[in-house]
Design an enzyme around this catalytic site. Structure first.
Site, PDB file in Angstrom:
ATOM      1  N   ARG A   1       0.836  -1.190   0.000  1.00 15.87           N
ATOM      2  CA  ARG A   1       0.000   0.000   0.000  1.00 15.87           C
ATOM      3  C   ARG A   1       0.884   1.259   0.000  1.00 15.87           C
ATOM      4  O   ARG A   1       2.073   1.198   0.295  1.00 15.87           O
ATOM      5  CB  ARG A   1      -0.922   0.007   1.222  1.00 15.87           C
TER       6      ARG A   1
ATOM      7  N   LYS B   1       1.421   1.923   7.226  1.00 18.77           N
ATOM      8  CA  LYS B   1       1.704   1.130   8.419  1.00 18.77           C
ATOM      9  C   LYS B   1       2.601   1.891   9.388  1.00 18.77           C
ATOM     10  O   LYS B   1       3.236   2.878   9.044  1.00 18.77           O
ATOM     11  CB  LYS B   1       2.360  -0.194   8.032  1.00 18.77           C
TER      12      LYS B   1
ATOM     13  N   TYR C   1      -1.189   4.703  10.410  1.00 25.27           N
ATOM     14  CA  TYR C   1      -1.604   3.772  11.454  1.00 25.27           C
ATOM     15  C   TYR C   1      -0.441   3.577  12.425  1.00 25.27           C
ATOM     16  O   TYR C   1       0.726   3.487  12.002  1.00 25.27           O
ATOM     17  CB  TYR C   1      -1.987   2.413  10.863  1.00 25.27           C
TER      18      TYR C   1
ATOM     19  N   HIS D   1      -1.127   1.820  16.142  1.00 25.14           N
ATOM     20  CA  HIS D   1      -1.418   0.647  16.984  1.00 25.14           C
ATOM     21  C   HIS D   1      -0.379   0.513  18.104  1.00 25.14           C
ATOM     22  O   HIS D   1       0.346  -0.482  18.197  1.00 25.14           O
ATOM     23  CB  HIS D   1      -1.464  -0.627  16.136  1.00 25.14           C
TER      24      HIS D   1
ATOM     25  N   GLU E   1      -6.118   5.118  13.404  1.00 27.98           N
ATOM     26  CA  GLU E   1      -7.082   4.224  14.036  1.00 27.98           C
ATOM     27  C   GLU E   1      -7.795   4.824  15.238  1.00 27.98           C
ATOM     28  O   GLU E   1      -8.756   4.224  15.741  1.00 27.98           O
ATOM     29  CB  GLU E   1      -6.413   2.898  14.435  1.00 27.98           C
TER      30      GLU E   1
ATOM     31  N   ARG F   1     -26.886  -4.026  18.493  1.00 24.68           N
ATOM     32  CA  ARG F   1     -26.192  -4.384  17.257  1.00 24.68           C
ATOM     33  C   ARG F   1     -26.613  -5.777  16.786  1.00 24.68           C
ATOM     34  O   ARG F   1     -26.806  -6.013  15.582  1.00 24.68           O
ATOM     35  CB  ARG F   1     -24.675  -4.335  17.477  1.00 24.68           C
TER      36      ARG F   1
ATOM     37  N   VAL G   1      -8.112 -11.033  13.532  1.00 25.34           N
ATOM     38  CA  VAL G   1      -8.015  -9.732  12.873  1.00 25.34           C
ATOM     39  C   VAL G   1      -7.603  -8.648  13.864  1.00 25.34           C
ATOM     40  O   VAL G   1      -7.111  -7.593  13.469  1.00 25.34           O
ATOM     41  CB  VAL G   1      -9.352  -9.381  12.187  1.00 25.34           C
ATOM     42  N   ALA G   2      -7.749  -8.916  15.151  1.00 24.41           N
ATOM     43  CA  ALA G   2      -7.383  -7.939  16.183  1.00 24.41           C
ATOM     44  C   ALA G   2      -5.890  -7.955  16.507  1.00 24.41           C
ATOM     45  O   ALA G   2      -5.459  -7.290  17.451  1.00 24.41           O
ATOM     46  CB  ALA G   2      -8.186  -8.201  17.456  1.00 24.41           C
ATOM     47  N   ILE G   3      -5.108  -8.676  15.732  1.00 20.64           N
ATOM     48  CA  ILE G   3      -3.695  -8.859  16.067  1.00 20.64           C
ATOM     49  C   ILE G   3      -2.917  -7.544  16.068  1.00 20.64           C
ATOM     50  O   ILE G   3      -1.930  -7.397  16.795  1.00 20.64           O
ATOM     51  CB  ILE G   3      -3.044  -9.904  15.118  1.00 20.64           C
ATOM     52  N   ASP G   4      -3.344  -6.551  15.281  1.00 18.19           N
ATOM     53  CA  ASP G   4      -2.695  -5.240  15.315  1.00 18.19           C
ATOM     54  C   ASP G   4      -2.722  -4.627  16.708  1.00 18.19           C
ATOM     55  O   ASP G   4      -1.848  -3.835  17.067  1.00 18.19           O
ATOM     56  CB  ASP G   4      -3.375  -4.272  14.336  1.00 18.19           C
TER      57      ASP G   4
ATOM     58  N   ALA H   1      -0.504  -9.284  10.552  1.00 18.04           N
ATOM     59  CA  ALA H   1      -0.777  -7.977  11.146  1.00 18.04           C
ATOM     60  C   ALA H   1      -1.133  -6.904  10.122  1.00 18.04           C
ATOM     61  O   ALA H   1      -1.559  -5.818  10.516  1.00 18.04           O
ATOM     62  CB  ALA H   1       0.420  -7.532  11.989  1.00 18.04           C
ATOM     63  N   ASN H   2      -0.947  -7.174   8.853  1.00 16.89           N
ATOM     64  CA  ASN H   2      -1.359  -6.201   7.822  1.00 16.89           C
ATOM     65  C   ASN H   2      -2.128  -6.931   6.722  1.00 16.89           C
ATOM     66  O   ASN H   2      -1.774  -6.895   5.553  1.00 16.89           O
ATOM     67  CB  ASN H   2      -0.163  -5.432   7.262  1.00 16.89           C
TER      68      ASN H   2
END
Length: 371
Positions: free
Chosen positions: A15, A75, A94, A96, A118, A203, A267-270, A299-300
């Protein structure tokens, strides 16, 4: 303002911080933009396109960091990049930080003004700069999970959607936010049996109205979560506490009792991950196995579909980039409380409460630095 766009150097990260269209938006407002050579070449954004949009091409990241007043990335800066930051320089990317004490320490030492995509909030609520990548990652989670359920990838040899006469796989989605919603959309589309857990009953009602009996919704408590995880073929973790480390909802003991050959996609690994057994991986080596359960913890994740991700991200980030370049960071943040929420590290101080709490720093409110 002189804005710099370095080439991303994280493993398999293609990216780029600004597209040619975003460069044109800045140049049209009187700003200068320098872009590192071939920064977007891997996704078809060529140097000639950046030049046509008004940017200048620069050969090295070192020159970008040395000259630019604001660095726009995707990143978090790697150690070599942190070392090139200077006091007062704006970093817009980002970050994190909560699960990353080394990066945090390096950014504090740099004296730079570090703004995290984020944690920037939106007028209607939510995290609009995180949302597009969460959409991509949620959808990719099902692709990745389905792929690694194949026997050749170490999985149990299961087709997620099944076939007539054979039951489909069971997908459990933890968290009904942006990641979870996009994951369950893909899972339902693939024909899987889907269970989604969340503590926000409103939700869950919304999802029930949209998907009806194509999904099962469960209020998330320890017992419901354990039962769902142990029955799952694929578990997607999409829990987020803005700016803070993700809660470890799935314990090592739960993982040890999962089906052999099941797949976890965290997906929450960041933000540190929501499975006790998780640790970050890369696209070059995306999985590892714990207790016969495959863990996919890249992580990405959106970097794998870098062209789609770059355009989606720029749609969300360019407005604040224009404000920062036009007004300077202090005035831009004084004018916009949502952008102010993005300030995580500033001139050696931690300005985001969740990061300070997670890593043991003194918290300095961003407002106190704007005068």
């Amino acid at each position: 303002m002189l804005v710099g766009v370095p080439k991303e150097i994280k493993n398999h990260e293609y990216r780029v911080g600004l597209t040619p269209a975003s460069v044109r938006e800045l140049v049209a407002r009187g700003h200068q933009v320098i872009v590192q050579q071939d920064a977007g070449a891997e996704i078809g954004l060529l140097d000639e396109q950046y030049v046509a949009a008004g940017a200048a091409i620069v050969g090295t990241a070192r020159e970008i960091f040395a000259r630019a007043e604001m660095i726009v990335k995707v990143k978090e800066p790697q150690p070599a990049e942190c070392a090139m930051l200077r006091p007062g320089q704006v970093l817009y990317t980002y970050l994190h930080l909560a699960p990353d004490p080394e990066q945090t320490a390096a950014l504090v030492k740099s004296g730079a003004v570090c703004i995290a995509y984020e944690t920037i909030t939106g007028q209607g609520g939510g995290l609009p700069l995180l949302a597009p990548m969460s959409e991509v990652a949620g959808r990719m989670a099902i692709q990745a999970g389905a792929s690694h359920l194949e026997k050749s990838k170490g999985g149990m040899g299961l087709l997620l959607g099944g076939v007539p006469g054979v039951a489909p796989g069971h997908v459990v989605v933890i968290g009904a936010g942006v990641v979870g919603t996009n994951a369950l959309q893909m899972a339902v589309g693939a024909g899987a049996r889907v269970t989604v857990l969340d503590k926000n009953v409103d939700r869950l009602r919304q999802l029930d109205l949209v998907f009806g009996n194509r999904i099962s919704t469960l209020y998330s408590n320890a017992l419901a979560l354990e039962k769902a995880v142990l029955s799952a073929d694929l578990v997607v973790g999409g829990v987020l506490v803005p700016g803070a480390a993700a809660p470890k909802l799935v314990t090592r003991d739960m993982v040890s009792h999962m089906k052999k050959g099941a797949v976890i996609v965290d997906v929450a690994i960041d933000q540190g991950g929501c499975f006790e057994t998780s640790h970050p991986t890369t696209h070059a080596d995306p999985t590892f196995v714990v207790d016969n359960v495959i863990h996919y913890c890249v992580a990405n994740m959106p970097g794998a579909v870098a062209r789609t991700s770059t355009f989606a991200l720029n749609n969300a980030t360019i407005g604040h980039a224009v404000a920062l370049a036009g007004k300077g960071w202090k005035q831009a943040m004084a004018d916009d409380p949502h952008l102010r929420q993005g300030l995580n590290v500033c001139e050696g101080k931690i300005t985001y409460a969740a990061v300070a709490q997670a890593l043991g720093y003194d918290y300095v409110p961003a407002e106190s630095l704007l005068n």
